[in-house]
Write a protein that holds these residues in place. Structure first.
Motif, PDB file in Angstrom:
ATOM      1  N   SER A   1      11.276  -9.438  94.789  1.00 22.48           N
ATOM      2  CA  SER A   1       9.886  -9.191  95.200  1.00 22.48           C
ATOM      3  C   SER A   1       9.638  -9.700  96.626  1.00 22.48           C
ATOM      4  N   GLN A   2      10.240 -10.842  96.993  1.00 17.39           N
ATOM      5  CA  GLN A   2      10.046 -11.353  98.359  1.00 17.39           C
ATOM      6  C   GLN A   2      10.680 -10.418  99.392  1.00 17.39           C
ATOM      7  N   THR A   3      11.854  -9.884  99.054  1.00 16.60           N
ATOM      8  CA  THR A   3      12.527  -8.974  99.993  1.00 16.60           C
ATOM      9  C   THR A   3      11.734  -7.672 100.120  1.00 16.60           C
ATOM     10  N   GLN A   4      11.243  -7.161  98.999  1.00 15.35           N
ATOM     11  CA  GLN A   4      10.411  -5.947  99.055  1.00 15.35           C
ATOM     12  C   GLN A   4       9.175  -6.184  99.926  1.00 15.35           C
ATOM     13  N   ALA A   5       8.574  -7.368  99.795  1.00 14.96           N
ATOM     14  CA  ALA A   5       7.370  -7.681 100.584  1.00 14.96           C
ATOM     15  C   ALA A   5       7.688  -7.714 102.078  1.00 14.96           C
ATOM     16  N   MET A   6       8.841  -8.300 102.450  1.00 17.80           N
ATOM     17  CA  MET A   6       9.224  -8.377 103.871  1.00 17.80           C
ATOM     18  C   MET A   6       9.461  -6.972 104.441  1.00 17.80           C
ATOM     19  N   ILE A   7      10.177  -6.138 103.670  1.00 19.63           N
ATOM     20  CA  ILE A   7      10.452  -4.774 104.143  1.00 19.63           C
ATOM     21  C   ILE A   7       9.151  -3.970 104.193  1.00 19.63           C
ATOM     22  N   ARG A   8       8.269  -4.199 103.213  1.00 18.68           N
ATOM     23  CA  ARG A   8       6.973  -3.509 103.203  1.00 18.68           C
ATOM     24  C   ARG A   8       6.189  -3.828 104.481  1.00 18.68           C
ATOM     25  N   ASN A   9       6.155  -5.112 104.869  1.00 23.20           N
ATOM     26  CA  ASN A   9       5.449  -5.501 106.093  1.00 23.20           C
ATOM     27  C   ASN A   9       6.014  -4.782 107.306  1.00 23.20           C
ATOM     28  N   LEU A  10       7.359  -4.765 107.406  1.00 24.75           N
ATOM     29  CA  LEU A  10       8.004  -4.112 108.560  1.00 24.75           C
ATOM     30  C   LEU A  10       7.665  -2.629 108.611  1.00 24.75           C
ATOM     31  N   LEU A  11       7.758  -1.952 107.465  1.00 22.34           N
ATOM     32  CA  LEU A  11       7.510  -0.513 107.439  1.00 22.34           C
ATOM     33  C   LEU A  11       6.030  -0.196 107.660  1.00 22.34           C
ATOM     34  N   SER A  12       5.144  -1.084 107.213  1.00 23.92           N
ATOM     35  CA  SER A  12       3.707  -0.844 107.414  1.00 23.92           C
ATOM     36  C   SER A  12       3.332  -1.049 108.878  1.00 23.92           C
ATOM     37  N   GLU A  13       3.973  -2.033 109.535  1.00 25.60           N
ATOM     38  CA  GLU A  13       3.658  -2.318 110.946  1.00 25.60           C
ATOM     39  C   GLU A  13       4.030  -1.146 111.859  1.00 25.60           C
ATOM     40  N   ILE A  14       4.998  -0.328 111.417  1.00 27.32           N
ATOM     41  CA  ILE A  14       5.410   0.832 112.223  1.00 27.32           C
ATOM     42  C   ILE A  14       4.199   1.705 112.556  1.00 27.32           C
ATOM     43  N   GLN A  15       3.281   1.835 111.602  1.00 25.91           N
ATOM     44  CA  GLN A  15       2.128   2.732 111.779  1.00 25.91           C
ATOM     45  C   GLN A  15       1.210   2.273 112.919  1.00 25.91           C
ATOM     46  N   ASP A  16       1.295   0.972 113.287  1.00 21.47           N
ATOM     47  CA  ASP A  16       0.381   0.430 114.301  1.00 21.47           C
ATOM     48  C   ASP A  16       0.919   0.546 115.721  1.00 21.47           C
ATOM     49  N   SER A  17       2.148   1.002 115.865  1.00 19.06           N
ATOM     50  CA  SER A  17       2.743   1.047 117.207  1.00 19.06           C
ATOM     51  C   SER A  17       3.336   2.421 117.477  1.00 19.06           C
ATOM     52  N   ALA A  18       2.897   3.035 118.573  1.00 19.60           N
ATOM     53  CA  ALA A  18       3.403   4.373 118.921  1.00 19.60           C
ATOM     54  C   ALA A  18       4.917   4.340 119.112  1.00 19.60           C
ATOM     55  N   PHE A  19       5.431   3.288 119.805  1.00 20.00           N
ATOM     56  CA  PHE A  19       6.873   3.246 120.073  1.00 20.00           C
ATOM     57  C   PHE A  19       7.687   2.976 118.807  1.00 20.00           C
ATOM     58  N   GLU A  20       7.096   2.249 117.835  1.00 21.81           N
ATOM     59  CA  GLU A  20       7.780   2.045 116.551  1.00 21.81           C
ATOM     60  C   GLU A  20       7.847   3.363 115.767  1.00 21.81           C
ATOM     61  N   LEU A  21       6.764   4.134 115.821  1.00 22.12           N
ATOM     62  CA  LEU A  21       6.763   5.457 115.162  1.00 22.12           C
ATOM     63  C   LEU A  21       7.866   6.334 115.757  1.00 22.12           C
ATOM     64  N   ILE A  22       7.968   6.274 117.088  1.00 21.97           N
ATOM     65  CA  ILE A  22       8.994   7.061 117.787  1.00 21.97           C
ATOM     66  C   ILE A  22      10.380   6.614 117.361  1.00 21.97           C
ATOM     67  N   SER A  23      10.591   5.299 117.368  1.00 21.23           N
ATOM     68  CA  SER A  23      11.944   4.828 117.087  1.00 21.23           C
ATOM     69  C   SER A  23      12.339   5.106 115.638  1.00 21.23           C
ATOM     70  N   PHE A  24      11.357   5.085 114.716  1.00 22.89           N
ATOM     71  CA  PHE A  24      11.673   5.439 113.330  1.00 22.89           C
ATOM     72  C   PHE A  24      12.072   6.910 113.223  1.00 22.89           C
TER      73      PHE A  24
END
Length: 426
Positions: free
Chosen positions: A354-377
């Motif tokens: 559950s802790q690992t899922q939470a960490m990955i969830r945070n990373l994947l959710s933060e992508i939506q807030d950054s144009a360059f993260e969206l691009i790199s994904f």
């Protein structure tokens, strides 16, 4: 066709990816140029963007180049050189304010394209070659960057572990090239390298902002002025390398603290359906502060100053990094190997999951807030040929249990143990 909101097309021999959105006050522009990692081209290719950012046909002096960015209301411009799998990627980035927020006569998106197009296709030339002083200065810039790796023993050990593990593969090469090759680079032969690099590179151009694919395609055709060559794509012919035995490499340098690094190979890459399981495996092994390596090697046994793991999903390689007292080498190797065995045995707690899922969830959710993260994904999709949105990946991560992580763990095979230790006492 769309994915993650990106609309894909092509113009002037490059793939175009546009995400029309009013969510950001700027236009994020990213141009990726990828070529296969190769011994004889890796160093000149790394040097090219350093020289290109010094001056162009219209802005020959570096001060003029910077002033033009100021004219664009302080647009940001930068580049990176890195590797993804067996490719060397040069990425140029521009960040320009949206026209509707400033009083501008010209379209700032158009002006940015004019600037980026010129940087890429109209470099400053003198007598048909690059300016000698720019090449000389930037050669030293790259040399210093490569020397900095040798001086940073944590980075050095990580690079050397990969070099030893992939000694017969292109992946062993550092994306900034090799110091030994720099002296042979001249303004003449670098310009030739630049021309063949530009002709051969796989080009992906991204724009996130309040625009349309039609507008971007017109701007590309106007400002990149390249003959429309066939649009190339990355080939993902991945063959997992078999591990017959674990190699151990010991290197002695003047270090106070030993660096123990390990390389693992897996058959799972970004394009596989069980990629989420490999991400979870890496997270539980050493990706985060609650991971097995951190808790068991560093906290419980106090054997390491740092202990973590990484996973390169484009190459199918996992790496473990740790810093230890040299006399603890044997003990540290044993306890790290024990963590690998624990994962293969499926000894994974609900809390670790559950802790690992939470960490990955945070990373994947933060992508939506950054144009360059969206691009790199989305660029991962171009590299791998796998169409998977961040939300789809998140759903797969959420559904990954101990059984799936255990199955992924069984594919990770220890290949190389690299130990950087101090000089023998006389």
């Amino acid at each position: 066709m769309t994915n993650n909101g990106f609309q894909h097309g092509s113009a002037a021999g490059m793939r175009i990816h546009v995400l029309p959105t009013k969510a950001f006050k700027t236009f994020a522009i990213s141009l990726y140029a990828g070529v296969p990692l190769e011994e004889h081209t890796v160093t000149p290719t790394a040097l090219i963007p350093f020289v290109l950012r010094r001056g162009t046909a219209s802005y020959p002096e570096t001060t003029q180049f910077r002033e033009q960015l100021e004219e664009l209301y302080g647009a940001g411009f930068g580049f990176d050189v890195y590797k993804r799998g067996d490719y060397q990627i040069v990425q140029f980035r521009m960040d320009t304010i949206n026209d509707s927020f400033v009083q501008s006569k010209e379209s700032l998106l158009g002006e940015s394209f004019a600037f980026l197009g010129e940087v890429l296709t109209k470099p400053l030339l003198e007598s048909g070659k690059f300016r000698t002083s720019y090449v000389a200065t930037e050669r030293e810039t790259v040399r210093k960057k490569l020397e900095a790796i040798v001086n940073d023993k944590i980075r050095y050990a990580a690079e050397r572990c990969i070099e030893e593990m992939c000694h017969s593969e292109p992946y062993r090469l550092h994306p900034l090239g090799q110091r030994a090759d720099l002296d042979a680079i001249t303004p003449d032969n670098l310009y030739e390298s630049y021309q063949s690099w530009l002709d051969g590179a796989i080009l992906d151009l991204y724009v996130v902002g309040d625009t349309t694919p039609e507008e971007v395609e017109k701007l590309v055709e106007r400002h990149f002025g390249r003959a429309p060559s066939p649009v190339a794509a990355y080939s993902s012919k991945f063959k997992p390398a078999a591990v017959s035995e674990v190699r151990t490499v010991e290197e002695r340098l003047d270090v106070n603290q030993g660096k123990l690094n390990m390389g693992l190979r897996t058959s799972i890459t970004y394009k596989d359906d069980n990629y989420a399981s490999a991400l979870m495996y890496n997270g539980i092994l050493g990706g985060y502060p609650h991971s097995k390596l951190f808790v068991n090697v560093r906290e419980k046994e106090s054997l390491a100053y740092y202990a973590s793991s990484r996973y390169d999903g484009h190459k199918g390689i996992g790496t473990i990094q740790s810093g230890i007292e040299t006399q603890n080498y044997g003990k540290a190797v044993d306890i790290i190997r024990k963590q690998l065995e624990e994962l293969k045995a499926g000894n994974i707690s609900d809390l670790e999951l559950s802790q690992t899922q939470a960490m990955i969830r945070n990373l994947l959710s933060e992508i939506q807030d950054s144009a360059f993260e969206l691009i790199s994904f989305d660029f991962n999709r171009q590299l791998s040929g796998k169409d998977r949105s961040a939300m789809e990946l998140l759903a797969q991560v959420e559904q990954t249990g101990a059984a799936e992580v255990k199955a992924a763990a069984e594919t990770f095979q220890l290949d190389t143990i690299y130990f950087l230790t101090g000089q023998k006492e006389e």
